[in-house]
Design a protein around this motif. Structure first.
Motif, short mmCIF file in Angstrom:
data_model
loop_
_atom_site.label_atom_id
_atom_site.label_comp_id
_atom_site.label_asym_id
_atom_site.label_seq_id
_atom_site.Cartn_x
_atom_site.Cartn_y
_atom_site.Cartn_z
N HIS A 1 -4.68 -26.74 -21.97
CA HIS A 1 -3.69 -27.81 -22.03
C HIS A 1 -2.62 -27.68 -20.94
N GLN A 2 -2.47 -26.46 -20.37
CA GLN A 2 -1.46 -26.25 -19.34
C GLN A 2 -2.00 -25.20 -18.37
N TYR A 3 -1.12 -24.42 -17.75
CA TYR A 3 -1.56 -23.51 -16.66
C TYR A 3 -1.50 -22.05 -17.07
N ARG A 4 -1.61 -21.77 -18.37
CA ARG A 4 -1.48 -20.40 -18.88
C ARG A 4 -2.57 -19.47 -18.35
N LEU A 5 -3.62 -20.01 -17.78
CA LEU A 5 -4.66 -19.15 -17.22
C LEU A 5 -4.11 -18.30 -16.08
N VAL A 6 -3.07 -18.78 -15.39
CA VAL A 6 -2.45 -18.05 -14.29
C VAL A 6 -0.96 -17.83 -14.53
N CYS A 7 -0.28 -18.84 -15.05
CA CYS A 7 1.17 -18.80 -15.24
C CYS A 7 1.50 -18.34 -16.66
N ALA A 8 2.30 -17.30 -16.79
CA ALA A 8 2.60 -16.71 -18.10
C ALA A 8 3.31 -17.66 -19.04
N ILE A 9 4.07 -18.62 -18.51
CA ILE A 9 4.74 -19.59 -19.37
C ILE A 9 4.03 -20.94 -19.37
N GLY A 10 3.01 -21.07 -18.57
CA GLY A 10 2.13 -22.23 -18.63
C GLY A 10 2.58 -23.49 -17.94
N VAL A 11 3.82 -23.54 -17.46
CA VAL A 11 4.34 -24.81 -16.93
C VAL A 11 4.64 -24.80 -15.43
N CYS A 12 4.50 -23.65 -14.78
CA CYS A 12 4.78 -23.55 -13.34
C CYS A 12 6.18 -24.07 -13.00
N PHE A 13 7.15 -23.65 -13.78
CA PHE A 13 8.52 -24.11 -13.58
C PHE A 13 9.47 -22.96 -13.91
N THR A 14 10.27 -22.53 -12.91
CA THR A 14 11.15 -21.38 -13.07
C THR A 14 12.49 -21.65 -12.41
N ASP A 15 13.55 -21.28 -13.09
CA ASP A 15 14.91 -21.43 -12.55
C ASP A 15 15.20 -22.85 -12.09
N GLY A 16 14.74 -23.82 -12.87
CA GLY A 16 15.05 -25.21 -12.57
C GLY A 16 14.23 -25.85 -11.49
N GLU A 17 13.17 -25.18 -11.04
CA GLU A 17 12.35 -25.78 -9.98
C GLU A 17 10.90 -25.39 -10.15
N GLU A 18 10.02 -26.17 -9.51
CA GLU A 18 8.59 -25.90 -9.56
C GLU A 18 8.29 -24.53 -8.95
N CYS A 19 7.37 -23.81 -9.57
CA CYS A 19 7.05 -22.46 -9.10
C CYS A 19 5.55 -22.25 -9.15
N THR A 20 4.97 -21.85 -8.02
CA THR A 20 3.55 -21.52 -7.96
C THR A 20 3.36 -20.14 -7.31
N ARG A 21 4.30 -19.25 -7.57
CA ARG A 21 4.25 -17.92 -6.94
C ARG A 21 3.05 -17.11 -7.41
N CYS A 22 2.75 -17.16 -8.70
CA CYS A 22 1.58 -16.44 -9.19
C CYS A 22 0.32 -17.15 -8.72
N HIS A 23 -0.68 -16.36 -8.34
CA HIS A 23 -1.90 -16.96 -7.79
C HIS A 23 -3.09 -16.08 -8.15
N GLY A 24 -4.07 -16.69 -8.83
CA GLY A 24 -5.23 -15.92 -9.23
C GLY A 24 -4.83 -14.77 -10.14
N ARG A 25 -5.27 -13.58 -9.78
CA ARG A 25 -4.94 -12.40 -10.57
C ARG A 25 -3.62 -11.76 -10.15
N ASP A 26 -2.98 -12.32 -9.15
CA ASP A 26 -1.68 -11.79 -8.73
C ASP A 26 -0.58 -12.43 -9.59
N THR A 27 -0.25 -11.78 -10.68
CA THR A 27 0.76 -12.28 -11.61
C THR A 27 2.07 -11.49 -11.51
N LEU A 28 2.19 -10.66 -10.49
CA LEU A 28 3.40 -9.85 -10.33
C LEU A 28 4.67 -10.68 -10.15
N PRO A 29 4.61 -11.84 -9.46
CA PRO A 29 5.85 -12.64 -9.35
C PRO A 29 6.44 -12.99 -10.71
#
Length: 222
Positions: A104-132
């Motif tokens: 239903h959302q982006y939880r496969l890569v993004c821990a919060i599922g919405v790709c939105f952090t600190d008031g703005e769109e965020c796509t820092r995590c990519h694939g298996r790189d979830t360190l951001p």
């Protein structure tokens, strides 16, 4: 028989509504028996949730037992974190069911599922790189962010591998997941828009020419 799996969020939101509406569609419009096997993050406890994330699921035998007892041909999995995980889907397959994974959302890569952090769109995590997401503490606390980040990195591909079909709510959602590096095989990826309730009954939306609806969608990623 269709067995739905859903790990309810700490706060009830749009995804719970979609699960309920799809159950109604299957029962009322497809004439197929359907049951829901649910877990609830609000009652699971943070320690138990962390174990489920890092192990790839808790008590998968419960899912296998439910498949056998119900005679389910299909297991339709919605949110699987933290209690179900990939192990629940593997157990369903071993018990003889085909598996549908509904993203239903982006939880496969993004821990919060919405790709939105600190008031703005965020796509820092990519694939298996979830360190951001861990560095930014997207889950609030460092410990929870670390548990989610490690879980997604560890089990992302294995979760996808258990699915015979993968559903996303829109073409945009599928494209965004691919941009995020999610391992989504195109031959198993399908779009299923959320059902729309008309006159108190949930129905699958028409996609035919000339049939359109403007729908506001709510979602919760707790």
């Amino acid at each position: 028989m269709v067995l739905f799996l859903h790990n309810r969020y700490r706060t009830t939101g749009g995804e719970e509504r979609v699960v309920d509406d799809l159950l109604a569609v299957v029962r009322e419009h497809l004439g197929e028996p359907a049951q829901l096997l649910a877990r609830d993050s609000a009652t699971l406890g943070r320690g138990r949730a962390a174990v489920g994330l890092l192990r790839g699921g808790l008590e998968p035998e419960d899912v296998a037992r439910a498949v056998r007892l119900s005679g389910a041909r299909i297991v339709h999995a919605h949110n699987v974190h933290p209690a179900f995980g990939w192990r629940a889907l593997a157990a369903a397959r071993t018990a003889g069911a085909r598996v549908v994974l509904h993203l239903h959302q982006y939880r496969l890569v993004c821990a919060i599922g919405v790709c939105f952090t600190d008031g703005e769109e965020c796509t820092r995590c990519h694939g298996r790189d979830t360190l951001p997401g861990v560095r930014l503490r997207c889950r609030g606390s460092f410990a929870e962010s670390l548990a989610y980040g490690a879980s997604l990195a560890l089990w992302q591909r294995r979760l996808v591998d258990q699915a015979d079909a993968i559903l996303v709510p829109s073409e945009f959602a599928g494209a965004r997941l691919r941009e995020l590096g999610a391992p989504l095989p195109s031959e198993r990826l399908h779009v299923l828009a959320p059902p729309v309730a008309i006159g108190g009954s949930a129905t699958a939306p028409s996609t035919g020419p000339g049939s359109y609806a403007l729908v506001g969608a709510a979602s919760c990623c707790g």
